[in-house]
Design a protein around this motif. Sequence first.
Motif, mmCIF file in Angstrom:
data_model
loop_
_atom_site.group_PDB
_atom_site.id
_atom_site.type_symbol
_atom_site.label_atom_id
_atom_site.label_comp_id
_atom_site.label_asym_id
_atom_site.label_seq_id
_atom_site.Cartn_x
_atom_site.Cartn_y
_atom_site.Cartn_z
ATOM 1 N N ARG A 55 0.849 -1.199 0.000
ATOM 2 C CA ARG A 55 0.000 0.000 0.000
ATOM 3 C C ARG A 55 0.885 1.250 0.000
ATOM 4 O O ARG A 55 1.299 1.742 1.036
ATOM 5 C CB ARG A 55 -0.956 -0.030 1.195
ATOM 6 C CG ARG A 55 -1.928 -1.216 1.110
ATOM 7 C CD ARG A 55 -3.062 -1.134 2.094
ATOM 8 N NE ARG A 55 -3.990 -2.243 1.902
ATOM 9 C CZ ARG A 55 -4.993 -2.247 1.015
ATOM 10 N NH1 ARG A 55 -5.203 -1.191 0.256
ATOM 11 N NH2 ARG A 55 -5.780 -3.307 0.906
ATOM 12 N N ASP A 56 1.142 1.734 -1.205
ATOM 13 C CA ASP A 56 2.058 2.871 -1.360
ATOM 14 C C ASP A 56 1.418 4.071 -2.053
ATOM 15 O O ASP A 56 2.105 4.997 -2.462
ATOM 16 C CB ASP A 56 3.306 2.433 -2.118
ATOM 17 C CG ASP A 56 2.987 1.834 -3.495
ATOM 18 O OD1 ASP A 56 1.790 1.739 -3.844
ATOM 19 O OD2 ASP A 56 3.941 1.470 -4.208
ATOM 20 N N ASP A 57 0.088 4.080 -2.181
ATOM 21 C CA ASP A 57 -0.635 5.207 -2.777
ATOM 22 C C ASP A 57 -1.398 5.975 -1.704
ATOM 23 O O ASP A 57 -2.049 5.372 -0.843
ATOM 24 C CB ASP A 57 -1.664 4.732 -3.814
ATOM 25 C CG ASP A 57 -1.028 4.308 -5.117
ATOM 26 O OD1 ASP A 57 0.193 4.491 -5.268
ATOM 27 O OD2 ASP A 57 -1.751 3.777 -5.980
ATOM 28 N N VAL A 58 -1.349 7.288 -1.764
ATOM 29 C CA VAL A 58 -2.181 8.150 -0.925
ATOM 30 C C VAL A 58 -2.991 9.061 -1.838
ATOM 31 O O VAL A 58 -2.438 9.685 -2.755
ATOM 32 C CB VAL A 58 -1.335 8.985 0.062
ATOM 33 C CG1 VAL A 58 -2.146 10.136 0.634
ATOM 34 C CG2 VAL A 58 -0.826 8.106 1.199
ATOM 35 N N LEU A 59 -4.274 9.135 -1.585
ATOM 36 C CA LEU A 59 -5.170 9.978 -2.379
ATOM 37 C C LEU A 59 -5.444 11.278 -1.633
ATOM 38 O O LEU A 59 -5.579 11.292 -0.405
ATOM 39 C CB LEU A 59 -6.493 9.258 -2.636
ATOM 40 C CG LEU A 59 -6.418 7.823 -3.168
ATOM 41 C CD1 LEU A 59 -7.802 7.215 -3.251
ATOM 42 C CD2 LEU A 59 -5.746 7.789 -4.516
ATOM 43 N N THR A 60 -5.540 12.368 -2.364
ATOM 44 C CA THR A 60 -5.958 13.637 -1.782
ATOM 45 C C THR A 60 -6.682 14.423 -2.866
ATOM 46 O O THR A 60 -6.880 13.936 -3.974
ATOM 47 C CB THR A 60 -4.760 14.420 -1.211
ATOM 48 O OG1 THR A 60 -5.245 15.559 -0.479
ATOM 49 C CG2 THR A 60 -3.830 14.895 -2.314
ATOM 50 N N THR A 61 -7.116 15.633 -2.555
ATOM 51 C CA THR A 61 -7.802 16.479 -3.529
ATOM 52 C C THR A 61 -7.028 17.772 -3.723
ATOM 53 O O THR A 61 -6.298 18.211 -2.830
ATOM 54 C CB THR A 61 -9.242 16.794 -3.090
ATOM 55 O OG1 THR A 61 -9.214 17.607 -1.903
ATOM 56 C CG2 THR A 61 -10.022 15.518 -2.816
ATOM 57 N N ILE A 62 -7.197 18.392 -4.866
ATOM 58 C CA ILE A 62 -6.408 19.565 -5.216
ATOM 59 C C ILE A 62 -6.696 20.740 -4.279
ATOM 60 O O ILE A 62 -5.831 21.592 -4.064
ATOM 61 C CB ILE A 62 -6.645 19.976 -6.688
ATOM 62 C CG1 ILE A 62 -5.587 20.983 -7.160
ATOM 63 C CG2 ILE A 62 -8.051 20.521 -6.894
ATOM 64 C CD1 ILE A 62 -4.184 20.435 -7.175
ATOM 65 N N PHE A 63 -7.894 20.809 -3.693
ATOM 66 C CA PHE A 63 -8.231 21.911 -2.796
ATOM 67 C C PHE A 63 -8.144 21.522 -1.324
ATOM 68 O O PHE A 63 -8.569 22.276 -0.450
ATOM 69 C CB PHE A 63 -9.614 22.479 -3.118
ATOM 70 C CG PHE A 63 -9.651 23.276 -4.393
ATOM 71 C CD1 PHE A 63 -8.718 24.270 -4.633
ATOM 72 C CD2 PHE A 63 -10.607 23.028 -5.364
ATOM 73 C CE1 PHE A 63 -8.732 25.003 -5.811
ATOM 74 C CE2 PHE A 63 -10.639 23.753 -6.551
ATOM 75 C CZ PHE A 63 -9.696 24.743 -6.770
ATOM 76 N N SER A 64 -7.598 20.336 -1.032
ATOM 77 C CA SER A 64 -7.214 20.033 0.339
ATOM 78 C C SER A 64 -5.935 20.808 0.646
ATOM 79 O O SER A 64 -5.212 21.229 -0.262
ATOM 80 C CB SER A 64 -6.972 18.529 0.520
ATOM 81 O OG SER A 64 -8.185 17.808 0.458
ATOM 82 N N HIS A 65 -5.636 20.972 1.939
ATOM 83 C CA HIS A 65 -4.405 21.684 2.279
ATOM 84 C C HIS A 65 -3.214 20.997 1.620
ATOM 85 O O HIS A 65 -3.071 19.770 1.720
ATOM 86 C CB HIS A 65 -4.224 21.728 3.800
ATOM 87 C CG HIS A 65 -5.254 22.551 4.478
ATOM 88 N ND1 HIS A 65 -5.866 22.170 5.650
ATOM 89 C CD2 HIS A 65 -5.807 23.743 4.153
ATOM 90 C CE1 HIS A 65 -6.740 23.085 6.019
ATOM 91 N NE2 HIS A 65 -6.722 24.038 5.122
ATOM 92 N N PRO A 66 -2.346 21.740 0.947
ATOM 93 C CA PRO A 66 -1.211 21.126 0.249
ATOM 94 C C PRO A 66 -0.305 20.296 1.156
ATOM 95 O O PRO A 66 0.426 19.435 0.673
ATOM 96 C CB PRO A 66 -0.468 22.337 -0.327
ATOM 97 C CG PRO A 66 -1.501 23.403 -0.456
ATOM 98 C CD PRO A 66 -2.431 23.192 0.706
ATOM 99 N N SER A 67 -0.350 20.553 2.454
ATOM 100 C CA SER A 67 0.472 19.769 3.386
ATOM 101 C C SER A 67 0.100 18.293 3.355
ATOM 102 O O SER A 67 0.931 17.443 3.682
ATOM 103 C CB SER A 67 0.307 20.306 4.813
ATOM 104 O OG SER A 67 0.805 21.613 4.922
#
Length: 394
Positions: A55-67
Amino acid sequence: VQGILEILYRFEQILKSISGMDRFSLQPSAGSTAIYTNVSVIRAYHEARGEGDQRDDVLTTIFSHPSNAACASTAGYRVITLYPDEDGYPDLEALKAAVSERTAALLITIPEDTGIYNPKIAEFVDVVHKAGGLCSYDQANANGILGITRARDAGFDLCHFNLHKTFSTPHGCGGPGAGAVGVTQELARFLPVPIVQEEDGRYYLDWDRPDSIGKISPFYGNASVILKAYAWVMSLGAEGLREVAKVSVLNNNYLLKKMREIPGVAAPYATGKHRIEQVRYSWQKLSEETGVHSEEIGLRAADYGVHYWTSHHPFVVPEPCTLEPTESYSREELDEYADILAHVASEAQDDPDLVKTAPHRSTIHAVDHDPLDDPSRWAVTWRAYVKKQRAGGS
């Protein structure tokens, strides 16, 4: 130290109630530190299950905090970023296409930095859980949702608060801060050491936690910041916290209405809908008409004694302006703030150079960004500076 340990312990119980989580660490010294703590806990969880390498993928969204993306990348994960649909909401179908047996977690900010709350968040969590991943709720700016919604109620496994945003302790020109990390009981064994425990009215630091990710900050974090946040919560009480959410949303949407009346301003996405605690505006139209950029508007606003929030990254919204009034301001202050920005917009139309050369009432004027964008030309320590000088750098 019994007094401060009691405060730490009692504040954890408060945060548990607010979030629905089972245990908290108050050790992280900033929001980014809290996110990195969550990522470290996620990694420890998967490693304990024998799936750390898989498990080496992390998902996020473009308007989530860039941190969120930055911390995941720093921890060695491959980051997959989801973009919004035409209304500004994260695309659920894109999420479904992105999850796999490699998915470690979803790191998502709600409301996102556009001020939009994702109404399908429970479905997002369910999709990731079915793929075997964990879900981490970045609620650094939770002023608009206190007492309204809780991370655990949406199915999240981890969350964090910025005490220097949501819980009123000041940023203090970038610090000190405090990031409070909450987790479910299943993940509690991985939290940083030490954890504050209570036994027969006495409080102590528990270091005997063999599965812990270890230390994440010196000592127990910024205790003074935690103390201020505790005092703020105790002065408000449960009903007061819910009132904070109501006033935050009211203030934000009042300012949204005032901003939309300024020629040259737009509020992309979710047209006609309310936002939660902030809005990412765009000065694109004004910039195209006058050549004045968003940053220059902010520097001119400083001449009138107000701070122009500059956390607009990434620059997906053109000529961005992110305003976050929360509950701290009166109607008179919001009127004054909107009037100042309207006046600066008018100056940009009448005399663009006046705005482009701002600030005019400061000992320090516009910053030259060229050296800042070139890592070979700056150094964060004296040792690094000397090293670059010896190497022939400027």
